[in-house]
Scaffold this active site. Sequence first.
Site, mmCIF file in Angstrom:
data_model
loop_
_atom_site.group_PDB
_atom_site.id
_atom_site.type_symbol
_atom_site.label_atom_id
_atom_site.label_comp_id
_atom_site.label_asym_id
_atom_site.label_seq_id
_atom_site.Cartn_x
_atom_site.Cartn_y
_atom_site.Cartn_z
ATOM 1 N N GLY A 36 0.981 -1.473 -0.261
ATOM 2 C CA GLY A 36 -0.077 -0.507 0.131
ATOM 3 C C GLY A 36 0.903 1.095 0.293
ATOM 4 O O GLY A 36 2.252 1.540 -0.074
ATOM 5 N N LEU A 37 -0.267 2.895 -0.235
ATOM 6 C CA LEU A 37 0.262 4.069 -0.522
ATOM 7 C C LEU A 37 1.751 4.230 1.260
ATOM 8 O O LEU A 37 1.239 3.224 1.928
ATOM 9 C CB LEU A 37 0.492 4.708 -0.536
ATOM 10 C CG LEU A 37 -1.071 4.677 -1.733
ATOM 11 C CD1 LEU A 37 -2.160 6.030 -1.907
ATOM 12 C CD2 LEU A 37 0.033 5.153 -3.057
ATOM 13 N N SER A 38 2.355 4.627 1.024
ATOM 14 C CA SER A 38 3.239 5.290 2.698
ATOM 15 C C SER A 38 2.139 5.685 3.395
ATOM 16 O O SER A 38 1.621 7.093 2.726
ATOM 17 C CB SER A 38 4.500 5.917 1.566
ATOM 18 O OG SER A 38 4.925 6.923 2.761
ATOM 19 N N SER A 40 -0.509 5.059 4.588
ATOM 20 C CA SER A 40 -1.498 4.295 4.783
ATOM 21 C C SER A 40 -1.616 2.395 5.789
ATOM 22 O O SER A 40 -2.714 2.561 6.578
ATOM 23 C CB SER A 40 -1.771 2.369 3.298
ATOM 24 O OG SER A 40 -0.126 1.795 3.521
ATOM 25 N N GLY A 41 -0.838 2.487 6.043
ATOM 26 C CA GLY A 41 -0.986 1.363 8.141
ATOM 27 C C GLY A 41 0.142 0.438 8.026
ATOM 28 O O GLY A 41 -0.520 -0.631 9.133
ATOM 29 N N SER A 43 2.880 -0.459 8.552
ATOM 30 C CA SER A 43 4.090 -0.669 9.612
ATOM 31 C C SER A 43 3.120 -1.583 10.779
ATOM 32 O O SER A 43 3.540 -2.043 11.536
ATOM 33 C CB SER A 43 4.846 -0.189 9.811
ATOM 34 O OG SER A 43 5.885 0.852 8.740
ATOM 35 N N SER A 110 5.834 -1.933 -2.487
ATOM 36 C CA SER A 110 5.847 -2.593 -3.122
ATOM 37 C C SER A 110 5.350 -2.479 -4.615
ATOM 38 O O SER A 110 3.692 -2.753 -4.704
ATOM 39 C CB SER A 110 5.698 -4.238 -2.517
ATOM 40 O OG SER A 110 4.761 -3.891 -1.667
HETATM 41 P P1 ADP Z 1 2.948 3.045 6.400
HETATM 42 O O1 ADP Z 1 4.332 2.045 7.091
HETATM 43 O O2 ADP Z 1 2.103 2.148 5.525
HETATM 44 O O3 ADP Z 1 4.208 3.846 5.696
HETATM 45 P P2 ADP Z 1 2.734 3.703 8.676
HETATM 46 O O4 ADP Z 1 2.052 2.279 9.628
HETATM 47 O O5 ADP Z 1 3.535 4.040 8.874
HETATM 48 O O6 ADP Z 1 2.213 3.356 7.180
HETATM 49 O O7 ADP Z 1 1.996 4.526 9.241
HETATM 50 C C1 ADP Z 1 -0.439 4.833 9.270
HETATM 51 C C2 ADP Z 1 -0.417 5.846 9.922
HETATM 52 O O8 ADP Z 1 -2.273 5.611 10.080
HETATM 53 C C3 ADP Z 1 -0.478 5.580 11.474
HETATM 54 O O9 ADP Z 1 -0.452 6.820 12.276
HETATM 55 C C4 ADP Z 1 -1.536 4.809 11.909
HETATM 56 O O10 ADP Z 1 -1.798 5.114 13.613
HETATM 57 C C5 ADP Z 1 -2.796 5.132 11.315
HETATM 58 N N1 ADP Z 1 -3.868 4.659 10.763
HETATM 59 C C6 ADP Z 1 -5.436 5.086 11.248
HETATM 60 N N2 ADP Z 1 -5.953 4.135 11.288
HETATM 61 C C7 ADP Z 1 -5.182 3.046 10.905
HETATM 62 C C8 ADP Z 1 -5.150 1.079 10.123
HETATM 63 N N3 ADP Z 1 -6.536 1.100 10.381
HETATM 64 N N4 ADP Z 1 -3.908 0.593 10.344
HETATM 65 C C9 ADP Z 1 -3.565 1.125 9.890
HETATM 66 N N5 ADP Z 1 -2.906 2.532 10.772
HETATM 67 C C10 ADP Z 1 -3.765 3.220 10.696
#
Ligand code: ADP
Length: 205
Positions: A36-38, A40-41, A43, A110
């Site tokens: 997913g996008l940067s 998006s959640g 990690s 990815s």
């Molecule tokens: P990525 O790894 O895709 O770049 P991160 O996990 O670093 O994204 O960041 C995602 C952000 O979105 C976090 O601040 C997280 O708390 C928030 N968020 C809100 N809802 C969700 C959800 N359902 N699942 C994952 N993250 C979420």
Amino acid sequence: MQTPKSRHLTWQPGHVTRAERARTLGQRGVTVWLTGLSGSGKSTIAIGVEKLLVESGHTAYVLDGDNVRHGLNKNLGFSPADRTENIRRVGEVAKLFTDAGVIVLTSFISPYRTDRDAVRALLGPGDFIEVYVSASLETCESRDVKGLYQKARAGQIPEFTGISAPYEAPEQPELVLDTGRQTVEESVGEVLRYLEEKGYLTSPA
Ligand code: ADP
């Protein structure tokens, strides 16, 4: 698929089977591939699932995009060729962990479908679960967890996915998590439920 540089290689099989590892560990090794996008959640979900699995006695491990770029892939950038090589190497590492019986959670943008499909083919049926961590660009940009979107908009980061580089959403992922609507707990719970329902989690011998 690249062929090895050396022709003088033989595969050395071991004495321990996948089934024996699964029995000992109380789980079947698998790679849960979050894309997913940067922002998006990925990690957040990966480390959340890892924590709950380990707390319940399972063996899980997160392979994270930024972390892997500190070591194994420190010589790679964000050009299309480097992104492809990044995912190829991570796929190979995930395959080894999966073979060892670990539940692997990968957290990589990815963006290219062909790269993810290559990892799917490498791991094989049942060993690769593609999870589309879905959130609109607006949602990800408003979160801007690492301040990267602001930098990308200011032209400070070239080839930034969603802004100046493409993201190809999965066409047939095993799971879609709508993180624009769900809480973190709900998204984490969906992954765990999937693993339970499909029989990846048993109990140790
Ligand atoms: P990525 O790894 O895709 O770049 P991160 O996990 O670093 O994204 O960041 C995602 C952000 O979105 C976090 O601040 C997280 O708390 C928030 N968020 C809100 N809802 C969700 C959800 N359902 N699942 C994952 N993250 C979420």
